[in-house]
Design a protein around this motif. Structure first.
Motif, PDB file in Angstrom:
ATOM      1  N   ARG A  96       4.563   0.443  -7.991  1.00 46.65           N
ATOM      2  CA  ARG A  96       4.945  -0.822  -8.612  1.00 46.65           C
ATOM      3  C   ARG A  96       4.052  -1.182  -9.791  1.00 46.65           C
ATOM      4  N   GLU A  97       2.820  -0.795  -9.806  1.00 48.73           N
ATOM      5  CA  GLU A  97       1.880  -1.189 -10.860  1.00 48.73           C
ATOM      6  C   GLU A  97       1.513  -0.002 -11.744  1.00 48.73           C
ATOM      7  N   GLY A  98       2.352   1.042 -11.808  1.00 52.50           N
ATOM      8  CA  GLY A  98       2.094   2.180 -12.665  1.00 52.50           C
ATOM      9  C   GLY A  98       1.268   3.268 -12.025  1.00 52.50           C
ATOM     10  N   ALA A  99       0.821   3.076 -10.814  1.00 57.75           N
ATOM     11  CA  ALA A  99       0.062   4.080 -10.068  1.00 57.75           C
ATOM     12  C   ALA A  99       0.404   3.885  -8.592  1.00 57.75           C
ATOM     13  N   TRP A 100       0.203   4.912  -7.794  1.00 60.83           N
ATOM     14  CA  TRP A 100       0.457   4.780  -6.364  1.00 60.83           C
ATOM     15  C   TRP A 100      -0.505   3.772  -5.765  1.00 60.83           C
ATOM     16  N   ARG A 101       0.024   2.804  -5.054  1.00 60.17           N
ATOM     17  CA  ARG A 101      -0.750   1.760  -4.397  1.00 60.17           C
ATOM     18  C   ARG A 101      -0.216   1.578  -2.980  1.00 60.17           C
ATOM     19  N   ILE A 102      -1.042   1.057  -2.112  1.00 62.55           N
ATOM     20  CA  ILE A 102      -0.640   0.799  -0.737  1.00 62.55           C
ATOM     21  C   ILE A 102      -0.335  -0.688  -0.581  1.00 62.55           C
ATOM     22  N   TYR A 103       0.792  -0.967   0.025  1.00 57.19           N
ATOM     23  CA  TYR A 103       1.230  -2.330   0.281  1.00 57.19           C
ATOM     24  C   TYR A 103       1.438  -2.518   1.772  1.00 57.19           C
ATOM     25  N   THR A 104       1.311  -3.757   2.219  1.00 54.74           N
ATOM     26  CA  THR A 104       1.742  -4.142   3.563  1.00 54.74           C
ATOM     27  C   THR A 104       2.786  -5.235   3.400  1.00 54.74           C
ATOM     28  N   MET A 105       3.631  -5.366   4.413  1.00 58.80           N
ATOM     29  CA  MET A 105       4.628  -6.426   4.410  1.00 58.80           C
ATOM     30  C   MET A 105       5.141  -6.630   5.827  1.00 58.80           C
ATOM     31  N   ARG A 106       5.816  -7.702   6.043  1.00 59.68           N
ATOM     32  CA  ARG A 106       6.460  -7.980   7.326  1.00 59.68           C
ATOM     33  C   ARG A 106       7.707  -7.088   7.437  1.00 59.68           C
ATOM     34  N   PRO A 107       8.174  -6.827   8.658  1.00 57.91           N
ATOM     35  CA  PRO A 107       9.358  -5.982   8.831  1.00 57.91           C
ATOM     36  C   PRO A 107      10.623  -6.496   8.130  1.00 57.91           C
ATOM     37  N   ASP A 108      10.685  -7.791   7.832  1.00 55.24           N
ATOM     38  CA  ASP A 108      11.853  -8.332   7.131  1.00 55.24           C
ATOM     39  C   ASP A 108      11.721  -8.213   5.615  1.00 55.24           C
ATOM     40  N   GLY A 109      10.605  -7.616   5.126  1.00 56.89           N
ATOM     41  CA  GLY A 109      10.383  -7.423   3.696  1.00 56.89           C
ATOM     42  C   GLY A 109       9.605  -8.542   3.033  1.00 56.89           C
ATOM     43  N   SER A 110       9.285  -9.591   3.752  1.00 53.77           N
ATOM     44  CA  SER A 110       8.537 -10.708   3.167  1.00 53.77           C
ATOM     45  C   SER A 110       7.036 -10.420   3.171  1.00 53.77           C
ATOM     46  N   GLU A 111       6.305 -11.227   2.434  1.00 51.76           N
ATOM     47  CA  GLU A 111       4.847 -11.163   2.363  1.00 51.76           C
ATOM     48  C   GLU A 111       4.323  -9.798   1.923  1.00 51.76           C
ATOM     49  N   GLN A 112       4.938  -9.231   0.900  1.00 53.04           N
ATOM     50  CA  GLN A 112       4.439  -7.965   0.351  1.00 53.04           C
ATOM     51  C   GLN A 112       3.088  -8.211  -0.309  1.00 53.04           C
ATOM     52  N   ARG A 113       2.127  -7.357   0.028  1.00 52.61           N
ATOM     53  CA  ARG A 113       0.762  -7.525  -0.458  1.00 52.61           C
ATOM     54  C   ARG A 113       0.158  -6.182  -0.807  1.00 52.61           C
ATOM     55  N   SER A 114      -0.359  -6.056  -2.017  1.00 59.20           N
ATOM     56  CA  SER A 114      -1.034  -4.837  -2.453  1.00 59.20           C
ATOM     57  C   SER A 114      -2.455  -4.834  -1.907  1.00 59.20           C
ATOM     58  N   LEU A 115      -2.861  -3.710  -1.317  1.00 57.20           N
ATOM     59  CA  LEU A 115      -4.237  -3.580  -0.838  1.00 57.20           C
ATOM     60  C   LEU A 115      -5.076  -2.928  -1.925  1.00 57.20           C
ATOM     61  N   PRO A 116      -6.315  -3.353  -2.093  1.00 56.59           N
ATOM     62  CA  PRO A 116      -7.161  -2.855  -3.186  1.00 56.59           C
ATOM     63  C   PRO A 116      -7.760  -1.482  -2.877  1.00 56.59           C
ATOM     64  N   THR A 117      -6.936  -0.437  -2.987  1.00 55.32           N
ATOM     65  CA  THR A 117      -7.418   0.910  -2.692  1.00 55.32           C
ATOM     66  C   THR A 117      -7.919   1.592  -3.962  1.00 55.32           C
ATOM     67  N   PRO A 118      -8.693   2.678  -3.807  1.00 51.38           N
ATOM     68  CA  PRO A 118      -9.082   3.455  -4.988  1.00 51.38           C
ATOM     69  C   PRO A 118      -7.834   4.008  -5.676  1.00 51.38           C
ATOM     70  N   ALA A 119      -8.025   4.615  -6.829  1.00 49.84           N
ATOM     71  CA  ALA A 119      -6.917   5.168  -7.598  1.00 49.84           C
ATOM     72  C   ALA A 119      -6.005   6.030  -6.741  1.00 49.84           C
ATOM     73  N   GLU A 120      -4.727   5.872  -6.973  1.00 54.31           N
ATOM     74  CA  GLU A 120      -3.707   6.698  -6.322  1.00 54.31           C
ATOM     75  C   GLU A 120      -3.738   6.613  -4.801  1.00 54.31           C
ATOM     76  N   GLY A 121      -3.935   5.428  -4.233  1.00 54.88           N
ATOM     77  CA  GLY A 121      -3.878   5.259  -2.781  1.00 54.88           C
ATOM     78  C   GLY A 121      -2.484   5.615  -2.266  1.00 54.88           C
ATOM     79  N   ASN A 122      -2.424   6.413  -1.212  1.00 55.61           N
ATOM     80  CA  ASN A 122      -1.145   6.938  -0.755  1.00 55.61           C
ATOM     81  C   ASN A 122      -1.233   7.320   0.719  1.00 55.61           C
TER      82      ASN A 122
END
Length: 176
Positions: free
Chosen positions: A4-30
């Protein structure tokens, strides 16, 4: 992970798709994997130029390297009891660091690696005691623990003429 931000990032969210949140991982978190207790997440990152395995708290804090080096270590998977992490490892050539099309997208393909491709390994949850479990000529993909933690399922390429081949060691029925 997502791009979503031009590089691989890790997100968490609720099972219904709400509360999507990017976690601050090093480059190319996957390749994130939740611990069974939900308190930590393992993931791989290419921040060093090749894939290394990290662990962090579920909110992205307290990131620490579990295993790194020249090998391509990726696709970490927690054991059901949370004491071990299975992962794939390969001495594959690294992707060119300057080519975004080649970074973080596809782990080395088994057929592209002279030593037979990625192999299955396991380590303690703290990163200690890493050891290889396979040396299969066809390499290993998609490891997954059984619900009781007594087995690890995976894919490997099998030649029709020769069947399951190893690279110098027998295939064991015991995953430990």
């Amino acid at each position: 992970g997502t791009q979503r931000e031009g590089a691989w990032r890790i997100y968490t969210m609720r099972p219904d798709g709400s509360e999507q949140r990017s976690l601050p991982t090093p480059a190319e978190g996957n390749s994130p994997s939740w611990s069974p207790d939900g308190k930590t997440i393992t993931f791989m990152s290419e921040s060093s130029g090749n894939a290394d395995i990290f662990v962090m708290d579920a909110d992205g804090a307290n990131q620490r390297l579990l295993i790194g080096g020249e090998a391509w270590d990726y696709l970490p998977r927690w054991s059901p009891d949370g004491r071990s992490i299975a992962y794939l490892t390969s001495a594959a050539p690294r992707s060119p660091a300057g080519d975004p099309a080649q970074r973080g997208i596809t782990p080395p393909r088994a057929e592209d690696v002279a030593n037979g491709g990625a192999q299955l390994a396991v380590m303690a949850a703290d990163g200690s005691g890493s050891r290889s479990l396979t040396r299969l000529a066809g390499g290993v993909r998609n490891p997954e623990w059984s619900p009781d933690g007594t087995r690890i399922a995976f894919n490997t390429f099998v030649e029709p003429q020769t069947g399951l081949e190893t690279l110098g060691q027998p295939v064991s029925d015991d995953p430990y």
